[in-house]
Design an enzyme around this catalytic site. Sequence first.
Site, PDB file in Angstrom:
ATOM      1  N   MET A  55      10.256  13.337 100.274  1.00 21.61           N
ATOM      2  CA  MET A  55      11.206  12.351  99.753  1.00 21.61           C
ATOM      3  C   MET A  55      12.141  11.767 100.816  1.00 21.61           C
ATOM      4  SD  MET A  55      10.186  12.146  96.766  1.00 21.61           S
ATOM      5  CE  MET A  55       9.198  13.089  95.630  1.00 21.61           C
ATOM      6  N   CYS A  56      11.896  12.077 102.079  1.00 22.49           N
ATOM      7  CA  CYS A  56      12.722  11.512 103.149  1.00 22.49           C
ATOM      8  C   CYS A  56      12.351  10.060 103.410  1.00 22.49           C
ATOM      9  CB  CYS A  56      12.550  12.309 104.441  1.00 22.49           C
ATOM     10  SG  CYS A  56      13.445  13.851 104.450  1.00 22.49           S
ATOM     11  N   HIS A  57      13.370   9.256 103.668  1.00 27.56           N
ATOM     12  CA  HIS A  57      13.143   7.857 104.028  1.00 27.56           C
ATOM     13  C   HIS A  57      12.811   7.754 105.514  1.00 27.56           C
ATOM     14  CE1 HIS A  57      15.625   7.548 100.389  1.00 27.56           C
ATOM     15  NE2 HIS A  57      15.030   6.392 100.199  1.00 27.56           N
ATOM     16  N   MET A  81      18.070  15.772 107.761  1.00 31.69           N
ATOM     17  CA  MET A  81      16.709  16.321 107.739  1.00 31.69           C
ATOM     18  C   MET A  81      16.015  16.143 109.082  1.00 31.69           C
ATOM     19  SD  MET A  81      16.589  17.859 104.958  1.00 31.69           S
ATOM     20  CE  MET A  81      14.936  18.438 105.234  1.00 31.69           C
ATOM     21  N   GLU A  82      16.295  15.045 109.756  1.00 29.49           N
ATOM     22  CA  GLU A  82      15.690  14.812 111.067  1.00 29.49           C
ATOM     23  C   GLU A  82      16.195  15.829 112.085  1.00 29.49           C
ATOM     24  OE1 GLU A  82      14.893  11.371 108.621  1.00 29.49           O
ATOM     25  OE2 GLU A  82      16.725  12.513 108.936  1.00 29.49           O
ATOM     26  N   ASP A 105       4.743  29.077 119.641  1.00 26.83           N
ATOM     27  CA  ASP A 105       3.338  28.768 119.915  1.00 26.83           C
ATOM     28  C   ASP A 105       2.993  28.927 121.393  1.00 26.83           C
ATOM     29  OD1 ASP A 105       0.673  27.709 119.289  1.00 26.83           O
ATOM     30  OD2 ASP A 105       1.343  25.964 120.428  1.00 26.83           O
TER      31      ASP A 105
END
Length: 167
Positions: free
Chosen positions: A75-77, A115-116, A130
């Site tokens: 749902m992120c733009h 969120m970014e 990793d």
Amino acid sequence: MSEFTHFNDQGRAKMVDITEKKETSRAATAQSSILVNEEIYLNITNHKMRKGDVLAVAQVAGIMAAKQTSTIIPMCHPLPLSGIDLSFEWKKRQNGYELSIQAAVKTKGNTGVEMEALTAASVCALTIYDMCKAVDKGMVIGATFLKEKTGGKNGDYHRTAIPSTEL
């Protein structure tokens, strides 16, 4: 259900309409960490990891992740990011070495970049894991959290207490 902005009239998830929101300068800083053993710490800091410069690769991975947040968080733009910066700080811990990762993201738009920033910090830590897992799979990725955000209708947020990152 009209009071819930993330649900439509049928109670199903939707992407929030931000058309009418005011465009402002917005910034967010998130933090994550990874605890490594002494061998990994020495290999990273002395540039001896066989896969290359761990922090340089992780930094680029974090930048790329911030730019792709809307493709992995449903749902992120999608946002036109104007700045992304990742920084690192080592701390000796009783059970190893903790690398603190800070991701700072900026935009000028009509929704925030929390969120970014969180995605950048998380992917940075995952990339370090990793690149070092051949040496030791016992690394621990620590708390990931929003430190601060500025801009937008909800105003600024500054975390007053940093969660314990003692692993």
